[in-house]
Motif scaffolding. Structure first.
Motif, PDB file in Angstrom:
ATOM      1  N   ARG A  27       0.837  -1.186   0.000  1.00 36.27           N
ATOM      2  CA  ARG A  27       0.000   0.000   0.000  1.00 36.27           C
ATOM      3  C   ARG A  27       0.875   1.240   0.000  1.00 36.27           C
ATOM      4  N   THR A  28       0.342   2.318  -0.579  1.00 33.47           N
ATOM      5  CA  THR A  28       1.047   3.601  -0.597  1.00 33.47           C
ATOM      6  C   THR A  28       0.179   4.656   0.059  1.00 33.47           C
ATOM      7  N   THR A  29       0.776   5.415   0.976  1.00 27.21           N
ATOM      8  CA  THR A  29       0.070   6.471   1.698  1.00 27.21           C
ATOM      9  C   THR A  29       0.822   7.787   1.537  1.00 27.21           C
ATOM     10  N   TRP A  30       0.064   8.852   1.300  1.00 28.50           N
ATOM     11  CA  TRP A  30       0.643  10.193   1.161  1.00 28.50           C
ATOM     12  C   TRP A  30       0.374  11.011   2.416  1.00 28.50           C
ATOM     13  N   THR A  31       1.389  11.711   2.891  1.00 27.80           N
ATOM     14  CA  THR A  31       1.231  12.709   3.945  1.00 27.80           C
ATOM     15  C   THR A  31       1.859  14.001   3.440  1.00 27.80           C
ATOM     16  N   TRP A  32       1.020  14.864   2.894  1.00 29.99           N
ATOM     17  CA  TRP A  32       1.508  16.124   2.339  1.00 29.99           C
ATOM     18  C   TRP A  32       1.791  17.123   3.451  1.00 29.99           C
ATOM     19  N   MET A  33       2.938  17.785   3.367  1.00 28.84           N
ATOM     20  CA  MET A  33       3.300  18.865   4.279  1.00 28.84           C
ATOM     21  C   MET A  33       3.176  20.176   3.500  1.00 28.84           C
ATOM     22  N   TRP A  34       1.997  20.799   3.591  1.00 26.27           N
ATOM     23  CA  TRP A  34       1.705  21.974   2.785  1.00 26.27           C
ATOM     24  C   TRP A  34       2.388  23.227   3.336  1.00 26.27           C
ATOM     25  N   ASN A  35       2.907  24.043   2.388  1.00 25.00           N
ATOM     26  CA  ASN A  35       3.537  25.324   2.742  1.00 25.00           C
ATOM     27  C   ASN A  35       4.527  25.134   3.894  1.00 25.00           C
ATOM     28  N   ALA A  36       5.331  24.100   3.757  1.00 26.20           N
ATOM     29  CA  ALA A  36       6.146  23.624   4.880  1.00 26.20           C
ATOM     30  C   ALA A  36       7.130  24.671   5.391  1.00 26.20           C
ATOM     31  N   ALA A  37       7.824  25.349   4.488  1.00 23.35           N
ATOM     32  CA  ALA A  37       8.869  26.282   4.916  1.00 23.35           C
ATOM     33  C   ALA A  37       8.304  27.465   5.700  1.00 23.35           C
ATOM     34  N   ARG A  38       7.068  27.841   5.431  1.00 24.25           N
ATOM     35  CA  ARG A  38       6.462  28.965   6.143  1.00 24.25           C
ATOM     36  C   ARG A  38       5.914  28.550   7.506  1.00 24.25           C
ATOM     37  N   HIS A  39       5.725  27.270   7.695  1.00 24.23           N
ATOM     38  CA  HIS A  39       5.164  26.777   8.952  1.00 24.23           C
ATOM     39  C   HIS A  39       6.012  25.609   9.472  1.00 24.23           C
ATOM     40  N   PRO A  40       7.285  25.848   9.786  1.00 22.63           N
ATOM     41  CA  PRO A  40       8.171  24.741  10.165  1.00 22.63           C
ATOM     42  C   PRO A  40       7.723  24.010  11.421  1.00 22.63           C
ATOM     43  N   GLN A  41       7.228  24.725  12.432  1.00 23.91           N
ATOM     44  CA  GLN A  41       6.812  24.054  13.661  1.00 23.91           C
ATOM     45  C   GLN A  41       5.590  23.176  13.424  1.00 23.91           C
ATOM     46  N   LYS A  42       4.649  23.684  12.665  1.00 24.82           N
ATOM     47  CA  LYS A  42       3.480  22.878  12.313  1.00 24.82           C
ATOM     48  C   LYS A  42       3.896  21.643  11.518  1.00 24.82           C
ATOM     49  N   THR A  43       4.848  21.827  10.616  1.00 28.47           N
ATOM     50  CA  THR A  43       5.333  20.709   9.814  1.00 28.47           C
ATOM     51  C   THR A  43       5.970  19.642  10.700  1.00 28.47           C
ATOM     52  N   LEU A  44       6.768  20.044  11.674  1.00 33.48           N
ATOM     53  CA  LEU A  44       7.396  19.088  12.576  1.00 33.48           C
ATOM     54  C   LEU A  44       6.360  18.407  13.466  1.00 33.48           C
ATOM     55  N   GLN A  45       5.311  19.115  13.832  1.00 32.51           N
ATOM     56  CA  GLN A  45       4.233  18.496  14.600  1.00 32.51           C
ATOM     57  C   GLN A  45       3.519  17.428  13.768  1.00 32.51           C
ATOM     58  N   GLU A  46       3.341  17.706  12.484  1.00 32.96           N
ATOM     59  CA  GLU A  46       2.744  16.702  11.605  1.00 32.96           C
ATOM     60  C   GLU A  46       3.658  15.481  11.488  1.00 32.96           C
ATOM     61  N   ALA A  47       4.972  15.713  11.497  1.00 33.79           N
ATOM     62  CA  ALA A  47       5.916  14.597  11.467  1.00 33.79           C
ATOM     63  C   ALA A  47       5.771  13.739  12.723  1.00 33.79           C
ATOM     64  N   ASP A  48       5.597  14.378  13.871  1.00 37.87           N
ATOM     65  CA  ASP A  48       5.386  13.626  15.114  1.00 37.87           C
ATOM     66  C   ASP A  48       4.115  12.779  15.033  1.00 37.87           C
ATOM     67  N   LYS A  49       3.047  13.354  14.481  1.00 35.08           N
ATOM     68  CA  LYS A  49       1.787  12.624  14.347  1.00 35.08           C
ATOM     69  C   LYS A  49       1.945  11.428  13.414  1.00 35.08           C
ATOM     70  N   LEU A  50       2.689  11.619  12.343  1.00 35.99           N
ATOM     71  CA  LEU A  50       2.905  10.520  11.405  1.00 35.99           C
ATOM     72  C   LEU A  50       3.685   9.393  12.061  1.00 35.99           C
ATOM     73  N   ALA A  51       4.705   9.733  12.843  1.00 35.41           N
ATOM     74  CA  ALA A  51       5.471   8.717  13.565  1.00 35.41           C
ATOM     75  C   ALA A  51       4.562   7.910  14.486  1.00 35.41           C
ATOM     76  N   GLN A  52       3.685   8.584  15.186  1.00 35.03           N
ATOM     77  CA  GLN A  52       2.763   7.895  16.084  1.00 35.03           C
ATOM     78  C   GLN A  52       1.833   6.960  15.313  1.00 35.03           C
ATOM     79  N   SER A  53       1.369   7.403  14.152  1.00 39.52           N
ATOM     80  CA  SER A  53       0.469   6.577  13.345  1.00 39.52           C
ATOM     81  C   SER A  53       1.171   5.341  12.813  1.00 39.52           C
TER      82      SER A  53
END
Length: 220
Positions: free
Chosen positions: A172-198
């Motif tokens: 299976r293939t799953t996408w986790t898009w990090m939108w406008n990542a450079a402008r929202h680095p902390q939000k992007t890293l929080q999404e990375a934490d959520k992905l790790a947990q999943s």
């Protein structure tokens, strides 16, 4: 006692302090803290050559002619890493609405005929990648609306998900898009934490992936 799950990370970014590499590190650290074995390679700094050259072409022609399967040693080593892994996580900055060239070159060289595609078993076509779950984590420079307006997201997902990982019969293939990542680095890293947990949660119950299809995560 069952073996520990193994997750292999792949990226291509020349700056070890980049947001791309930081996202990879956050996901891998979260998985390691859950007892998951992690390996990683940055193609921009590793010794693996991503240029499809004469030995690769010779191998491809030999496969088409029905000759014996042989591979350059560096390609064989990459395939062995994937064979030992349960999950492949590819973290990458979007370059011209696609993968960075080094990641595409890795796929050109590593996903070979007779291993990643073109195997006939029990009357059907299969590959050595059928047990592998793939998580694609693109870091985009804009919001999702821009990608959708111009069809970039559909084009990328069709090319990479169906044309590469679907063709190679991954689980299976799953996408986790990090939108406008450079402008929202902390939000992007929080999404990375959520992905790790999943990923950790899915691996712990032997079922992967189960990422919710919300505004940032898209799974098929």
């Amino acid at each position: 006692m069952p073996p520990r799950p193994r997750v292999h990370f792949l990226t291509a970014h020349p700056d070890p302090a980049s947001l791309t590499v930081s996202v990879l590190n956050r996901i891998s650290e979260g998985l390691e803290s859950s007892g998951i074995t992690v390996t990683a390679e940055n193609l921009a700094t590793s010794n693996f050559c991503t240029t499809f050259s004469e030995p690769d072409l010779a191998q491809y022609r030999a496969f088409l002619d029905g000759g014996p399967r042989w591979l350059p040693t560096d390609v064989l080593a990459q395939q062995q890493i994937l064979e030992a892994s349960d999950v492949l996580v590819v973290v990458f900055p979007v370059h011209w609405w696609s993968l960075p060239a080094q990641l595409k070159g890795w796929m050109d060289r590593v996903l070979t005929g007779g291993w990643a595609w073109g195997i006939r078993r029990s009357g059907r076509t299969t590959s050595e990648m059928t047990r592998l779950t793939v998580y694609l984590v693109p870091l985009a420079g804009t919001e999702s609306e821009y990608f959708d307006e111009h069809g970039y997201r559909t084009a990328m997902e069709t090319q990479i998900e169906q044309g590469i990982f679907g063709y190679t019969h991954t689980r299976r293939t799953t996408w986790t898009w990090m939108w406008n990542a450079a402008r929202h680095p902390q939000k992007t890293l929080q999404e990375a934490d959520k992905l790790a947990q999943s990923i950790a949660r899915d691996l712990s119950r032997g079922d992967h992936p189960s990422i919710p299809a919300d505004s940032l995560n898209h799974a098929r």
